[in-house]
Design a protein around this motif. Structure first.
Motif, PDB file in Angstrom:
ATOM      1  N   TYR A   1      -5.853   3.115   7.358  1.00 15.15           N
ATOM      2  CA  TYR A   1      -5.532   2.247   8.554  1.00 15.15           C
ATOM      3  C   TYR A   1      -3.684   2.322   7.841  1.00 15.15           C
ATOM      4  O   TYR A   1      -2.991   1.932   9.261  1.00 15.15           O
ATOM      5  CB  TYR A   1      -5.723   0.531   7.673  1.00 15.15           C
ATOM      6  N   HIS A   2      -2.705   2.046   6.653  1.00 19.07           N
ATOM      7  CA  HIS A   2      -1.331   2.027   7.423  1.00 19.07           C
ATOM      8  C   HIS A   2      -1.020   3.651   7.129  1.00 19.07           C
ATOM      9  O   HIS A   2      -0.187   3.893   7.563  1.00 19.07           O
ATOM     10  CB  HIS A   2      -1.332   1.793   5.620  1.00 19.07           C
TER      11      HIS A   2
ATOM     12  N   MET B   1       1.146  -1.199  -0.082  1.00 18.69           N
ATOM     13  CA  MET B   1      -0.048   0.313   0.004  1.00 18.69           C
ATOM     14  C   MET B   1       0.468   1.413   0.291  1.00 18.69           C
ATOM     15  O   MET B   1       2.103   1.186   0.876  1.00 18.69           O
ATOM     16  CB  MET B   1      -0.905   0.024   1.620  1.00 18.69           C
TER      17      MET B   1
ATOM     18  N   SER C   1      -2.607   8.633   1.572  1.00 17.27           N
ATOM     19  CA  SER C   1      -3.126   7.512   1.336  1.00 17.27           C
ATOM     20  C   SER C   1      -3.847   6.675   0.958  1.00 17.27           C
ATOM     21  O   SER C   1      -5.418   7.641   1.531  1.00 17.27           O
ATOM     22  CB  SER C   1      -2.378   6.561   2.320  1.00 17.27           C
TER      23      SER C   1
ATOM     24  N   SER D   1      -5.631   4.643   2.086  1.00 14.25           N
ATOM     25  CA  SER D   1      -5.618   3.519   3.337  1.00 14.25           C
ATOM     26  C   SER D   1      -5.363   4.200   4.487  1.00 14.25           C
ATOM     27  O   SER D   1      -4.431   4.548   4.729  1.00 14.25           O
ATOM     28  CB  SER D   1      -4.140   1.668   3.027  1.00 14.25           C
TER      29      SER D   1
END
Length: 381
Positions: free
Chosen positions: A234-235, A1, A230, A232
């Motif tokens: 989460y990342h 990612m 990002s 994501s």
């Protein structure tokens, strides 16, 4: 990612706009995230009626630069959030004005969300929340750009992109999640589930000036100079935590993300598209005083043990009578309704406190601090 990490010295508009533009281009370009005519919901962290310089809310210069880029790339922007408390026009008007969002809308042509409806969303990817209530502003937009603030957090240790989507749950309904899921791991899973349901297309973290210590509202501003982005969230949170000295096991939400297979603890699944983390010489953020506090809601802990821990080890919110004016914001925010107002002062019944720290989070006068008992400090709990 892919995660973009860029240095930005301050909130000077043109420089910030360039940094955000370069961040998105490094993640695949604007055309990957916006189609001509798209309505983009820009969701900043607007915790409460706080001035930008307090570093509690997403800085308006960040939002202005992002909105301008959205418009230049063929989209239109709606700025919206649902902070704690009633999700009403009167309350939101005051928040938009105090945080600088009203001015951003006037200067850019963006609109401020005035849709205060809600809807029930199916969430098949959720672990605990297979169905949940979300704000109807999501239905007014084609895309969602999530714009968090880099801060430590009294209950969750860290608040970033994932927790920022909790502001898409209508006002007082958020208190129900605190009440029904006082266990920190369960609450973390609920926050992750909310983020999965909201599906932000792109997430940013305003880390130019972050907050350390007793965030998200009573900590200390600290210059960090970071802009993170990002697809994501989460990342993105994992990188942000690493940047300020927090490991996966320090943060309940990151632990649960790792357990659910959403992130890799060693960040082996992350490709940095901006600058390396070594570019940033950042002193680790001071953690919140409640970090590491035990959760006393577990019924497996005997009552006498819980009482001893509560008295000698567990952190707790403490009210400063000299600063409290009895405004009752804390009372309205308390999910277990244990705060009373008498003679223009707030008091709390600790035996039923679930340590969510919503009172401290939303107090407009910083009249609530986190007390860490001497035994807790001695044992470094």
């Amino acid at each position: 990612m892919q995660v973009s990490l860029k240095y930005c010295e301050d909130y000077e508009y043109n420089n910030l706009k360039t940094v955000i533009d370069e961040s998105v281009k490094s993640l695949g370009g604007w055309e990957k995230y916006i189609s001509p005519g798209d309505k983009v919901l820009v969701k900043p962290n607007l915790l409460s009626k706080r001035k930008p310089e307090e570093a509690i809310t997403t800085n308006p210069a960040f939002v202005k630069a992002l909105v301008s880029l959205i418009i230049e790339n063929g989209g239109s922007a709606i700025i919206g959030d649902s902070p704690g408390g009633p999700f009403t026009g009167i309350m939101l008007t005051g928040v938009y004005r105090a945080t600088g969002m009203e001015a951003v809308a006037a200067e850019t042509g963006a609109t401020l969300n005035k849709n205060f409806g809600s809807f029930t969303a199916e969430n098949p990817e959720g672990l605990l929340l297979k169905k949940l209530t979300l704000t109807d502003m999501l239905n007014d937009a084609d895309k969602v750009f999530n714009v968090a603030k880099l801060k430590t957090h009294g209950m969750m240790t860290f608040t970033g992109a994932v927790k920022n989507t909790f502001g898409l749950v209508p006002g007082v309904i958020k208190a129900e999640y605190h009440l029904n899921m006082p266990d920190y791991d369960n609450f973390s899973d609920a926050l992750i589930d909310v983020c999965l349901a909201c599906k932000p297309d792109l997430s940013f973290i305003d880390g130019i000036v972050g907050m350390e210590g007793n965030g998200p509202a009573s900590g200390n501003p600290v210059h960090t100079g970071a802009v993170l982005a990002s697809a994501s969230p989460y990342h993105l949170d994992q990188v942000a935590c690493k940047l300020i000295g927090l490991e996966v096991d320090d943060v309940p939400m990151l632990r649960r993300m790792a357990a659910r297979g959403m992130i890799d603890k060693e960040m082996l699944d992350i490709e940095f598209t901006g600058e390396r983390m070594s570019r940033f010489q950042i002193k680790p953020y001071t953690p919140p005083e409640s970090m590491g506090a035990m959760n006393l809601t577990n019924p497996k802990i005997p009552s006498l043990v819980r009482k001893f821990i509560a008295r000698h080890i567990q952190t707790r919110p403490v009210f400063n009578d000299n600063q409290c004016n009895g405004c009752a914001v804390c009372k309205e925010a308390c999910p277990v309704d244990i705060i009373k107002i008498a003679e223009n002062k707030a008091t709390l019944d600790y035996k039923d406190c679930i340590r969510c720290y919503c009172c401290q989070e939303l107090c407009p006068r910083r009249a609530i601090t986190i007390n860490r008992p001497w035994l807790s400090r001695l044992l470094r709990l």
